[in-house]
Enzyme design. Structure first.
Site, mmCIF file in Angstrom:
data_model
loop_
_atom_site.group_PDB
_atom_site.id
_atom_site.type_symbol
_atom_site.label_atom_id
_atom_site.label_comp_id
_atom_site.label_asym_id
_atom_site.label_seq_id
_atom_site.Cartn_x
_atom_site.Cartn_y
_atom_site.Cartn_z
ATOM 1 N N LYS A 32 0.714 -1.158 0.057
ATOM 2 C CA LYS A 32 -0.027 -0.194 -0.097
ATOM 3 C C LYS A 32 0.853 1.196 -0.179
ATOM 4 C CE LYS A 32 -2.509 1.706 3.717
ATOM 5 N NZ LYS A 32 -2.705 3.133 3.821
ATOM 6 N N ASP A 59 -3.517 4.142 -2.032
ATOM 7 C CA ASP A 59 -4.557 4.680 -1.235
ATOM 8 C C ASP A 59 -4.483 6.246 -0.940
ATOM 9 O OD1 ASP A 59 -6.386 4.535 1.073
ATOM 10 O OD2 ASP A 59 -4.936 4.345 2.543
ATOM 11 N N LYS A 61 -7.457 8.135 -1.181
ATOM 12 C CA LYS A 61 -8.778 8.613 -1.033
ATOM 13 C C LYS A 61 -9.159 9.820 -1.487
ATOM 14 C CE LYS A 61 -8.285 6.535 3.869
ATOM 15 N NZ LYS A 61 -6.961 6.114 3.794
ATOM 16 N N ASP A 64 -13.666 14.740 -4.615
ATOM 17 C CA ASP A 64 -13.481 15.909 -5.378
ATOM 18 C C ASP A 64 -14.619 15.759 -6.295
ATOM 19 O OD1 ASP A 64 -12.829 18.373 -6.666
ATOM 20 O OD2 ASP A 64 -10.740 17.853 -6.071
ATOM 21 N N THR A 123 -11.952 5.699 10.930
ATOM 22 C CA THR A 123 -12.067 5.026 12.116
ATOM 23 C C THR A 123 -11.719 6.343 12.996
ATOM 24 O OG1 THR A 123 -9.679 4.209 11.756
ATOM 25 C CG2 THR A 123 -11.676 2.686 11.678
ATOM 26 N N ARG A 214 2.547 -1.138 10.809
ATOM 27 C CA ARG A 214 3.546 -1.205 11.969
ATOM 28 C C ARG A 214 3.854 -2.435 12.501
ATOM 29 N NH1 ARG A 214 0.589 3.627 14.990
ATOM 30 N NH2 ARG A 214 -1.094 2.551 13.888
#
Ligand code: C5P
Length: 234
Positions: A32, A59, A61, A64, A123, A214
């Site tokens: 990603k 990614d 996002k 527009d 989230t 991570r």
């Protein structure tokens, strides 16, 4: 079954990203590239990862006006990415236009169309932050509303929190692919992912892809960490 691990390359430089790609490629299903790496290293980093043969999830996002999103999606297809994200809150027309652009551009270039994923509610939002921006629905209701809208627009996948997978699976058509971050093995130290599932739990709940940052890239041995996660799933 294919490898469902998407390793998030949340690093600031192309050098660090390419080192991780080299280490991890045989042990993960895709990489990603998010806002930090793309803004620092540009489309060239996507080309370099694709040149190794690995799959890329872009990614960024997009959110527009439909015409601008369609053009950004077409540019992503020209980079030959396998997945990309748009905000479902951009609305029905924006999502329809994005999916159409992905299909038509891919067809012209004789490439498979990438999976255009709808992001529902981030989230980092709760009912209070939704209310701040004028949305009075609670998070669960808003996620369901946006998920249904994404399906109506013809999207074939969604990004969702691990704790939403089971609920979404109850009403979504089964062909919809669910991609979930917030995965923790339990071995790493606590960080900002408060509502996490293990890789095995997320797959059992109905996730198709797991975005893992991570626990892999910050591990002492990222390759061994990815292999251990993969073994834990099957
Ligand atoms: O390091 P960690 O495993 O938490 O990384 C998760 C990845 O998924 C990051 O790239 C993060 O931006 C992304 N993500 C997330 N939560 C979301 C959406 C995306 O953690 N709701």
């Amino acid at each position: 079954m294919r490898n469902p691990i998407i390793a998030a390359l949340d690093v600031p430089t192309a050098e660090q990203a390419l080192k991780l790609v080299e280490q991890l490629a045989p042990a993960v299903g895709a990489f990603k590239v998010g806002g930090e790496l793309f803004t620092a290293a540009g489309p060239d980093i996507v080309k370099k990862i694709r040149a190794t043969g690995a799959s890329v999830f872009l990614d960024l996002k997009f959110h527009d006006i439909p015409n601008t999103v369609a053009k950004a999606v077409a540019a992503a297809v020209r980079l030959d990415v396998q997945m990309l994200t748009i905000h479902a809150s951009g609305g029905l027309e924006m999502m329809q236009t994005a999916e159409k652009s992905a299909q038509e551009t891919a067809q012209k270039l004789n490439l498979p169309a990438p999976l255009v994923l709808g992001v529902t509610v981030l989230t980092s939002f709760n009912s209070d932050t939704l209310a701040e921006v004028g949305c009075t629905a609670n998070v669960g209701v808003q996620v369901e509303r946006l998920a249904n809208l994404a399906v109506k627009a013809g999207l074939r996948g969604l990004v969702c929190s691990p704790l939403e997978i089971a609920d979404l699976r109850e009403f979504l058509p089964s062909h919809i692919q669910l991609v979930t971050p917030g995965i923790r093995t339990g071995a790493e130290k606590a960080d900002d992912q408060k509502r996490a599932l293990t890789p095995r739990e997320a797959i059992a709940a109905g996730a198709n892809w797991l975005v893992i940052g991570r626990p892999i890239y910050a591990a002492q041995n990222p390759r061994a960490a990815a292999e251990k996660i993969l073994e834990s799933i099957f």
